[in-house]
Design a protein around this motif. Structure first.
Motif, PDB file in Angstrom:
ATOM      1  N   ARG A   1       0.932  -1.148   0.059  1.00  0.00           N
ATOM      2  CA  ARG A   1       0.114  -0.230  -0.002  1.00  0.00           C
ATOM      3  C   ARG A   1       0.921   1.150   0.062  1.00  0.00           C
ATOM      4  NH1 ARG A   1      -3.158  -3.346  -1.039  1.00  0.00           N
ATOM      5  NH2 ARG A   1      -5.168  -3.955   0.187  1.00  0.00           N
ATOM      6  N   PHE A   2       0.271   2.386  -0.707  1.00  0.00           N
ATOM      7  CA  PHE A   2       0.925   3.426  -0.459  1.00  0.00           C
ATOM      8  C   PHE A   2       0.550   4.284   0.569  1.00  0.00           C
ATOM      9  CE2 PHE A   2       2.533   2.859  -4.906  1.00  0.00           C
ATOM     10  CZ  PHE A   2       3.895   3.410  -4.714  1.00  0.00           C
ATOM     11  N   GLY A   3       1.104   4.895   1.534  1.00  0.00           N
ATOM     12  CA  GLY A   3       0.724   5.771   2.568  1.00  0.00           C
ATOM     13  C   GLY A   3       0.473   7.209   2.049  1.00  0.00           C
ATOM     14  N   PRO A   4       0.125   8.107   2.945  1.00  0.00           N
ATOM     15  CA  PRO A   4      -0.496   9.215   2.368  1.00  0.00           C
ATOM     16  C   PRO A   4       0.751  10.167   2.180  1.00  0.00           C
ATOM     17  CG  PRO A   4      -1.183   8.805   4.808  1.00  0.00           C
ATOM     18  CD  PRO A   4      -0.759   7.709   4.285  1.00  0.00           C
ATOM     19  N   ASP A   5       1.894   9.682   2.592  1.00  0.00           N
ATOM     20  CA  ASP A   5       3.235  10.290   2.602  1.00  0.00           C
ATOM     21  C   ASP A   5       3.677   9.716   0.963  1.00  0.00           C
ATOM     22  OD1 ASP A   5       3.823   7.570   2.991  1.00  0.00           O
ATOM     23  OD2 ASP A   5       5.312   8.047   4.641  1.00  0.00           O
ATOM     24  N   GLU A   6       3.098   9.176   0.250  1.00  0.00           N
ATOM     25  CA  GLU A   6       3.372   8.401  -0.803  1.00  0.00           C
ATOM     26  C   GLU A   6       4.559   7.621  -0.890  1.00  0.00           C
ATOM     27  OE1 GLU A   6       3.422  10.979  -4.302  1.00  0.00           O
ATOM     28  OE2 GLU A   6       1.375  11.804  -4.070  1.00  0.00           O
ATOM     29  N   MET A   7       4.825   7.000   0.345  1.00  0.00           N
ATOM     30  CA  MET A   7       5.785   5.977   0.636  1.00  0.00           C
ATOM     31  C   MET A   7       5.194   4.497   0.464  1.00  0.00           C
ATOM     32  SD  MET A   7       8.703   7.301   0.961  1.00  0.00           S
ATOM     33  CE  MET A   7       9.874   6.342   2.076  1.00  0.00           C
ATOM     34  N   LEU A   8       5.928   3.771  -0.201  1.00  0.00           N
ATOM     35  CA  LEU A   8       5.452   2.393  -0.496  1.00  0.00           C
ATOM     36  C   LEU A   8       5.587   1.596   0.800  1.00  0.00           C
ATOM     37  CD1 LEU A   8       4.017   0.412  -2.623  1.00  0.00           C
ATOM     38  CD2 LEU A   8       6.299  -0.349  -3.279  1.00  0.00           C
ATOM     39  N   TYR A   9       4.576   0.942   1.091  1.00  0.00           N
ATOM     40  CA  TYR A   9       4.781   0.102   2.398  1.00  0.00           C
ATOM     41  C   TYR A   9       4.513  -1.477   1.912  1.00  0.00           C
ATOM     42  CZ  TYR A   9       5.063   4.151   5.097  1.00  0.00           C
ATOM     43  OH  TYR A   9       5.259   5.385   5.415  1.00  0.00           O
ATOM     44  N   ALA A  10       5.248  -2.326   2.710  1.00  0.00           N
ATOM     45  CA  ALA A  10       4.990  -3.779   2.420  1.00  0.00           C
ATOM     46  C   ALA A  10       4.909  -4.660   3.839  1.00  0.00           C
ATOM     47  CB  ALA A  10       6.165  -4.324   1.681  1.00  0.00           C
ATOM     48  N   SER A  11       3.849  -5.628   3.698  1.00  0.00           N
ATOM     49  CA  SER A  11       3.923  -6.410   4.936  1.00  0.00           C
ATOM     50  C   SER A  11       4.528  -7.664   4.570  1.00  0.00           C
ATOM     51  CB  SER A  11       2.252  -6.460   5.230  1.00  0.00           C
ATOM     52  OG  SER A  11       1.655  -7.587   4.354  1.00  0.00           O
ATOM     53  N   LEU A  12       5.388  -7.704   5.791  1.00  0.00           N
ATOM     54  CA  LEU A  12       6.363  -8.883   5.526  1.00  0.00           C
ATOM     55  C   LEU A  12       5.901 -10.078   6.116  1.00  0.00           C
ATOM     56  CD1 LEU A  12       9.774  -6.956   6.003  1.00  0.00           C
ATOM     57  CD2 LEU A  12       8.381  -7.220   4.113  1.00  0.00           C
ATOM     58  N   GLY A  13       5.115 -10.260   7.020  1.00  0.00           N
ATOM     59  CA  GLY A  13       4.819 -11.549   7.599  1.00  0.00           C
ATOM     60  C   GLY A  13       5.795 -11.862   8.656  1.00  0.00           C
ATOM     61  N   GLU A  14       5.735 -12.840   9.437  1.00  0.00           N
ATOM     62  CA  GLU A  14       6.739 -13.544  10.245  1.00  0.00           C
ATOM     63  C   GLU A  14       7.290 -14.912   9.762  1.00  0.00           C
ATOM     64  OE1 GLU A  14       5.112 -16.092  10.919  1.00  0.00           O
ATOM     65  OE2 GLU A  14       3.559 -15.577  12.561  1.00  0.00           O
ATOM     66  N   ASP A  15       7.136 -15.200   8.712  1.00  0.00           N
ATOM     67  CA  ASP A  15       7.753 -16.269   8.074  1.00  0.00           C
ATOM     68  C   ASP A  15       7.629 -17.524   8.978  1.00  0.00           C
ATOM     69  OD1 ASP A  15       8.988 -17.499   5.751  1.00  0.00           O
ATOM     70  OD2 ASP A  15      10.946 -16.643   6.402  1.00  0.00           O
ATOM     71  N   ALA A  16       6.392 -17.657   9.692  1.00  0.00           N
ATOM     72  CA  ALA A  16       6.062 -19.023  10.364  1.00  0.00           C
ATOM     73  C   ALA A  16       6.951 -19.059  11.726  1.00  0.00           C
ATOM     74  CB  ALA A  16       6.281 -20.126   9.565  1.00  0.00           C
ATOM     75  N   ASP A  17       7.578 -17.909  11.967  1.00  0.00           N
ATOM     76  CA  ASP A  17       8.228 -17.708  13.267  1.00  0.00           C
ATOM     77  C   ASP A  17       7.506 -16.755  14.215  1.00  0.00           C
ATOM     78  OD1 ASP A  17       9.992 -17.903  15.378  1.00  0.00           O
ATOM     79  OD2 ASP A  17      11.746 -17.102  14.099  1.00  0.00           O
ATOM     80  N   PRO A  18       6.619 -17.051  14.922  1.00  0.00           N
ATOM     81  CA  PRO A  18       5.952 -16.084  15.823  1.00  0.00           C
ATOM     82  C   PRO A  18       6.721 -15.460  16.705  1.00  0.00           C
ATOM     83  CG  PRO A  18       4.739 -18.156  15.809  1.00  0.00           C
ATOM     84  CD  PRO A  18       6.070 -18.885  15.149  1.00  0.00           C
ATOM     85  N   CYS A  19       7.890 -15.646  17.277  1.00  0.00           N
ATOM     86  CA  CYS A  19       8.445 -15.173  18.055  1.00  0.00           C
ATOM     87  C   CYS A  19       9.301 -14.018  17.285  1.00  0.00           C
ATOM     88  CB  CYS A  19       9.831 -15.915  18.768  1.00  0.00           C
ATOM     89  SG  CYS A  19       8.808 -17.099  19.883  1.00  0.00           S
ATOM     90  N   ALA A  20       9.475 -14.204  15.993  1.00  0.00           N
ATOM     91  CA  ALA A  20      10.154 -12.954  15.326  1.00  0.00           C
ATOM     92  C   ALA A  20       9.085 -11.668  14.810  1.00  0.00           C
ATOM     93  CB  ALA A  20      10.602 -13.669  14.086  1.00  0.00           C
ATOM     94  N   ALA A  21       7.914 -11.997  15.195  1.00  0.00           N
ATOM     95  CA  ALA A  21       6.901 -11.140  14.638  1.00  0.00           C
ATOM     96  C   ALA A  21       7.219  -9.625  15.076  1.00  0.00           C
ATOM     97  CB  ALA A  21       5.593 -11.391  15.139  1.00  0.00           C
ATOM     98  N   GLN A  22       7.861  -9.538  16.405  1.00  0.00           N
ATOM     99  CA  GLN A  22       8.056  -8.057  16.785  1.00  0.00           C
ATOM    100  C   GLN A  22       9.689  -7.720  16.582  1.00  0.00           C
ATOM    101  OE1 GLN A  22       5.579  -6.147  17.705  1.00  0.00           O
ATOM    102  NE2 GLN A  22       4.245  -7.919  17.210  1.00  0.00           N
ATOM    103  N   ASP A  23      10.248  -8.599  16.004  1.00  0.00           N
ATOM    104  CA  ASP A  23      11.774  -8.338  15.879  1.00  0.00           C
ATOM    105  C   ASP A  23      12.089  -7.493  14.484  1.00  0.00           C
ATOM    106  OD1 ASP A  23      14.374  -8.163  15.455  1.00  0.00           O
ATOM    107  OD2 ASP A  23      14.693 -10.660  15.581  1.00  0.00           O
ATOM    108  N   SER A  24      12.348  -6.366  14.736  1.00  0.00           N
ATOM    109  CA  SER A  24      12.766  -5.314  13.463  1.00  0.00           C
ATOM    110  C   SER A  24      13.710  -5.664  12.726  1.00  0.00           C
ATOM    111  CB  SER A  24      12.573  -4.123  13.738  1.00  0.00           C
ATOM    112  OG  SER A  24      13.609  -3.541  14.773  1.00  0.00           O
ATOM    113  N   THR A  25      14.611  -6.374  13.143  1.00  0.00           N
ATOM    114  CA  THR A  25      15.828  -6.935  12.487  1.00  0.00           C
ATOM    115  C   THR A  25      15.709  -8.119  11.495  1.00  0.00           C
ATOM    116  OG1 THR A  25      16.764  -8.219  14.248  1.00  0.00           O
ATOM    117  CG2 THR A  25      17.459  -6.163  14.216  1.00  0.00           C
TER     118      THR A  25
END
Length: 199
Positions: free
Chosen positions: A175-199
């Motif tokens: 989705r494009f945000g109101p700032d016209e930047m493109l955002y992508a949802s990455l999912g957690e690749d079937a590793d629930p503990c990594a869902a909050q890990d921004s690295t």
């Protein structure tokens, strides 16, 4: 800014496409349907078109045409005035369709269309276990909402190294945000503990 009638029209098409994608199957088995909210008096619930193979996302062009992506065929399909065009506007190359949730997963139209005639897609890519975001350039009729003369080519890779270790939970919404930047949802690749890990 969208007028009220344009917003209503888009909401109707969104609702109809949600039905087309078979989302009701996610909430119940054969013969069951989830309860639906009543539509406002000035709305209609109707099918826009049929004939898709596992549609996974869609985006509107400013002229009202609709781009629909199919997960397992990797096709980008064009809907013009409610009619699904017979030939795909694009078949995205190198899409990994192995596993239940891999494939062509997300689409977004550049907010400056037609000055920037780009569509962006998110997909599981082969070779290798990666997800990718690529941009394709539209050609043909870029502004006539009644024209089927529109195709996409000239892939430009934006991201090519999003990890894809599991065949599920790969995200994919673009989705494009109101700032016209493109955002992508990455999912957690079937590793629930990594869902909050921004690295």
């Amino acid at each position: 800014m969208l007028t009220t009638s344009t917003r209503r029209s888009r909401i109707l098409v969104l609702r109809a496409l949600a039905v087309l994608t078979g989302l009701t199957a996610l909430f119940g088995g054969a013969g069951t349907r989830p309860a639906r909210a009543a539509l406002p008096a000035d709305f209609q619930d109707q099918t826009v078109t049929t004939g898709f193979s596992q549609p996974s996302g869609f985006a509107f062009l400013p002229d009202g045409r609709i781009l629909v992506i199919e997960q397992k065929t990797a096709n980008l399909r064009l809907v013009v005035n409610g009619a699904l065009q017979a030939s795909p506007a694009l078949t995205v190359p190198s899409v990994n369709i192995s596993g239940n949730e891999r494939g062509l997963l997300g689409i977004a139209v550049d907010p400056a269309w037609p000055a920037r005639p780009y569509v962006y897609v998110y997909y599981d890519r082969t070779p290798g276990n990666v997800n990718a975001v690529s941009r394709f350039t539209g050609s043909g009729d870029l502004t006539d909402g009644s024209s089927a003369a529109l195709t996409f080519a000239d892939r430009y890779d934006i991201l090519t190294d999003i990890p894809d270790n599991a065949s599920n939970h790969n995200g994919g919404t673009l989705r494009f945000g109101p700032d016209e930047m493109l955002y992508a949802s990455l999912g957690e690749d079937a590793d629930p503990c990594a869902a909050q890990d921004s690295t």
